[in-house]
Every structure is written in structure tokens, then in C-alpha cells.
Write an enzyme that holds these catalytic residues in place. Sequence first.
Site, PDB file in Angstrom:
ATOM      1  N   LYS A  41       0.631  -1.122  -0.100  1.00 60.48           N
ATOM      2  CA  LYS A  41      -0.035  -0.023   0.011  1.00 60.48           C
ATOM      3  C   LYS A  41       0.874   1.198   0.134  1.00 60.48           C
ATOM      4  O   LYS A  41       2.116   1.222   0.304  1.00 60.48           O
ATOM      5  CB  LYS A  41      -0.908  -0.077   1.172  1.00 60.48           C
ATOM      6  CG  LYS A  41      -0.237   0.045   2.503  1.00 60.48           C
ATOM      7  CD  LYS A  41      -1.174  -0.492   3.556  1.00 60.48           C
ATOM      8  CE  LYS A  41      -0.224  -0.210   4.954  1.00 60.48           C
ATOM      9  NZ  LYS A  41      -1.053  -1.066   6.198  1.00 60.48           N
ATOM     10  N   ARG A 139     -10.910   0.228  14.978  1.00 64.49           N
ATOM     11  CA  ARG A 139     -10.893   0.915  13.550  1.00 64.49           C
ATOM     12  C   ARG A 139     -11.644   0.145  12.651  1.00 64.49           C
ATOM     13  O   ARG A 139     -13.144   0.218  12.754  1.00 64.49           O
ATOM     14  CB  ARG A 139      -9.477   0.514  12.998  1.00 64.49           C
ATOM     15  CG  ARG A 139      -9.002   1.454  11.769  1.00 64.49           C
ATOM     16  CD  ARG A 139      -7.570   1.539  11.349  1.00 64.49           C
ATOM     17  NE  ARG A 139      -7.177   0.356  11.072  1.00 64.49           N
ATOM     18  CZ  ARG A 139      -5.777  -0.027  10.488  1.00 64.49           C
ATOM     19  NH1 ARG A 139      -5.000   1.178  10.495  1.00 64.49           N
ATOM     20  NH2 ARG A 139      -5.296  -1.236   9.974  1.00 64.49           N
ATOM     21  N   TYR A 263      14.530  31.263   4.464  1.00 62.78           N
ATOM     22  CA  TYR A 263      13.344  32.112   4.946  1.00 62.78           C
ATOM     23  C   TYR A 263      13.637  32.358   6.299  1.00 62.78           C
ATOM     24  O   TYR A 263      13.933  31.429   7.143  1.00 62.78           O
ATOM     25  CB  TYR A 263      12.104  31.355   4.706  1.00 62.78           C
ATOM     26  CG  TYR A 263      11.885  31.235   3.479  1.00 62.78           C
ATOM     27  CD1 TYR A 263      11.774  32.455   2.442  1.00 62.78           C
ATOM     28  CD2 TYR A 263      11.528  29.853   2.453  1.00 62.78           C
ATOM     29  CE1 TYR A 263      11.337  32.193   1.110  1.00 62.78           C
ATOM     30  CE2 TYR A 263      11.218  29.820   1.263  1.00 62.78           C
ATOM     31  CZ  TYR A 263      11.100  31.006   0.399  1.00 62.78           C
ATOM     32  OH  TYR A 263      10.944  30.971  -0.953  1.00 62.78           O
ATOM     33  N   MET A 311      10.474  24.842  -0.350  1.00 59.19           N
ATOM     34  CA  MET A 311       9.493  23.848  -1.102  1.00 59.19           C
ATOM     35  C   MET A 311      10.176  23.099  -1.962  1.00 59.19           C
ATOM     36  O   MET A 311      10.314  21.940  -2.105  1.00 59.19           O
ATOM     37  CB  MET A 311       8.521  24.665  -1.901  1.00 59.19           C
ATOM     38  CG  MET A 311       7.350  23.728  -2.652  1.00 59.19           C
ATOM     39  SD  MET A 311       6.294  24.468  -3.557  1.00 59.19           S
ATOM     40  CE  MET A 311       5.131  25.401  -2.087  1.00 59.19           C
TER      41      MET A 311
HETATM   42  C1  LIG Z   1      -0.300  -1.776   6.793  1.00 54.99           C
HETATM   43  C2  LIG Z   1      -0.782  -2.815   7.451  1.00 54.99           C
HETATM   44  C3  LIG Z   1       0.058  -3.969   7.767  1.00 54.99           C
HETATM   45  C4  LIG Z   1       1.700  -4.051   7.538  1.00 54.99           C
HETATM   46  O1  LIG Z   1       2.130  -3.318   8.666  1.00 54.99           O
HETATM   47  P1  LIG Z   1       3.574  -3.239   9.221  1.00 54.99           P
HETATM   48  O2  LIG Z   1       3.611  -2.653  10.402  1.00 54.99           O
HETATM   49  O3  LIG Z   1       4.154  -2.069   8.104  1.00 54.99           O
HETATM   50  O4  LIG Z   1       4.277  -4.452   9.037  1.00 54.99           O
HETATM   51  C5  LIG Z   1      -0.299  -5.292   8.364  1.00 54.99           C
HETATM   52  N1  LIG Z   1      -1.883  -5.249   8.294  1.00 54.99           N
HETATM   53  C6  LIG Z   1      -2.776  -4.264   8.098  1.00 54.99           C
HETATM   54  C7  LIG Z   1      -4.104  -4.239   8.202  1.00 54.99           C
HETATM   55  C8  LIG Z   1      -2.204  -2.884   7.687  1.00 54.99           C
HETATM   56  O5  LIG Z   1      -3.010  -2.078   7.358  1.00 54.99           O
END
Ligand SMILES: *Cc1c(COP(=O)(O)O)cnc(C)c1O
Length: 370
Positions: A41, A139, A263, A311
Amino acid sequence: MQKTITHPHPAWIEIDIQQFKKNLQLIHDFVAPALVCIAVKADAYGHGLLLISKAAVEAGVDYLAVSCLQEGAMLRKAGIAIPILVLGAIHEDQIKELVEYQLEITIASLYKAKLVASHCAALAKKCRVHLEIDTGMQRTGVRATSALELYSYLQSQDCFEVAGVYSHFAIGDLPNQPFAYQQIADFKAISEQLPTMLRHMANSGGVCYYKESHFDLVRIGLLAYGYFPGELPPALAGIKPFFSLKSKISYFKVVAAGKGVSYGHTYVTRQQTRIVTIPVGYGDGYRRALSNKGNVLIRAQRFPIAGTVCMDQFMVDVGNSEAYVGDEVTLIGQQGDASVSLMEVAAWCDTIPNEILCLFSPRIPRVYKE
Ligand SMILES: *Cc1c(COP(=O)(O)O)cnc(C)c1O
């Protein structure tokens, strides 16, 4: 092994695919016989979704995990055929495509399950699903008390194949946490009543600290990219980062004592010094929080950032050292024996490495070394 990089942006991210594959092999051997799912992801934690996913497939991982339809669809369009689990909660508008791309959907409510079932019926297609159980994250995921009912519904529908049941740690990134043990026990108790192919719970922390959470499959993100905020088990000691952020000095000037730099003039030179400009800024995801805090490497030596990060550029005080336009600068990674780690950068920004990785802009090209 230095190769010439030519591309339109003055900074680049180097990805060492061989090291990634080594990390995957170590993880595979460590968790076997559990299967391995790699979380790709957020553009594979900033490493580049497609190339990382292809490398993971070549290395023989069993599953990929994405957050949303868009990421999963990109992988399918690129020809990736292994199972892909979508971790995020789904939206009704997306169900048709999720099913058509044969993405495995997380089901966390009866309401969504029924929506998916009706889309499957309309499309005359089946769908592989994973039932998510909340054991303390608050969650997504059904409470354990509703899991059986939802599971029975999924089993009763011909369109569903229940590929897995899973949960997620709230405090799995620290060892010996009573709450983590409680989550594992709760997940074990409920999942034992739900016959399925795959039970899964462990993320990187779970893999390293809670062997009893490995179950049938582990979902690994950060660790696969070579990072872990604590101590690695000895068998995983070979796991290393393989992401470097580099650029080249774009400007050089000698600045007299007592001059403000960048800046707000938050940095003032104490004596005559040499200031170089690096063409990377917060627009690239190089955080403004690094102003007057971060270090970079030039000619295998560390130098401090002088003044606020702009930036698209920032300045570095190299004192009396030799450094000129065109010299390579390492913002994250190694140069000779010197290194600036992502962990340090995250600490300077008062955040976790995951967040820093996710923020690098797509305008910085990813350069892959085999
Ligand atoms: C992102 C995620 C993982 C992986 O997590 P890490 O701590 O980066 O290994 C595993 N399970 C879920 C549900 C996640 O959202």
C-alpha cells in the site's frame, strides 16, 4: 558501484531490488510454514508499487496487500496474478471493479457483505473475502461477538469463498505487551470456531515479537522494506533497508560571518563559511521539520542543514570543506563509511519512518538497481 543517473529531476531514489529479495527470503524462512503477504500500500511504502510488487512476485511471496481498489487495479492491469487482499473498508461504488479485478475483499460488516453479495449476483461472479475481526484497534472489523453471525452469512452465500479471517494489532510494535497477548488470545479463540483457509494477524511487530501471532499467514510492510523500530530477532539480522535518497549540489557560495540563511533567517553564520544548495524540498516530501536539524552526506562527510527547508531547495553549511556544484549528496542512505538513516530522519521529524517514506513525491524518480 556508482552509475550515472540521467533524468529530468535533480533528485532520485535508488532502490536495491537484490536487497529487497534478500529481506523477503529471510522473512520467508523465519515464518515458514506460514505464508507471506507483503503490504505494498501507499506506493509500496514509497518504494514504487509496480516494481516492488513484481519483485515480490518473482521472489515467490504468496500474497500482496493494498489499501484500496485503485492500488489493486494497478497491479492487475500490470499483469500481477497472485492473490491481492484489499485491507481498507470498501465503498459501494467500488464493489463491481473489486470483483471484476478479482481482488480479495475485507468484509467487516453484514451490511457491506450483503452489498457485495448483490453485486456478485448481478455480475454472476464469485469473490474471495476475508472476515476482519476487531480485537482492540477500534478501527475496522466486527467485534468478536458478531463474528460468528457474519461468518455464517458469508458461508451461506454461494458467491463467497471465505479465504481468510484476520485481525490487527493495536500495540504490536513493542515486545511483551499484555494487550497484544490478549488480542492474540481473543483472535485465536474466535477464529478457531471459523474454519477457513487462512488465519492471519501479525504485521512486522507481530512477526518479530509475537511468534504465536504468525498463524497461517503474516502481513508484512515495514520489515520487508528493511526497517524495524526495535531489535530484530537474530535470524532476521540480515534484513537491511534498500532505499536511498540522493541529489546533487546545484549551487555554491561563500557567505560572510553574521549572515542569515534561508526564509526567516533562522540560521546565522558564525564565521565566513561555504553554503551549498540542494535542489530538494518539502514539495518533494523532504520535510520542513528538518530545518536546522537534519544532516546530509557530501564526500562521505556529514553536514548540517542551514536554515529552513524551502519547497524545492535547502541549504547546507559545509564550513571549510571542499564541496562543489555537481557533487552527489546523500539525504538518506550511505556514502563511503558514513550514513544517514531513515530512522534518524524520522526522529528529526518527530515521526515514524513509515510516514516519511509515504511522503516522497512521485516527481522524484525511483531508480531500480538489480
Ligand atoms: C499496513 C498493514 C500491515 C503491515 O504493517 P507493518 O507494520 O508495516 O508491517 C498489516 N496489516 C494491516 C491491516 C495493515 O493495514
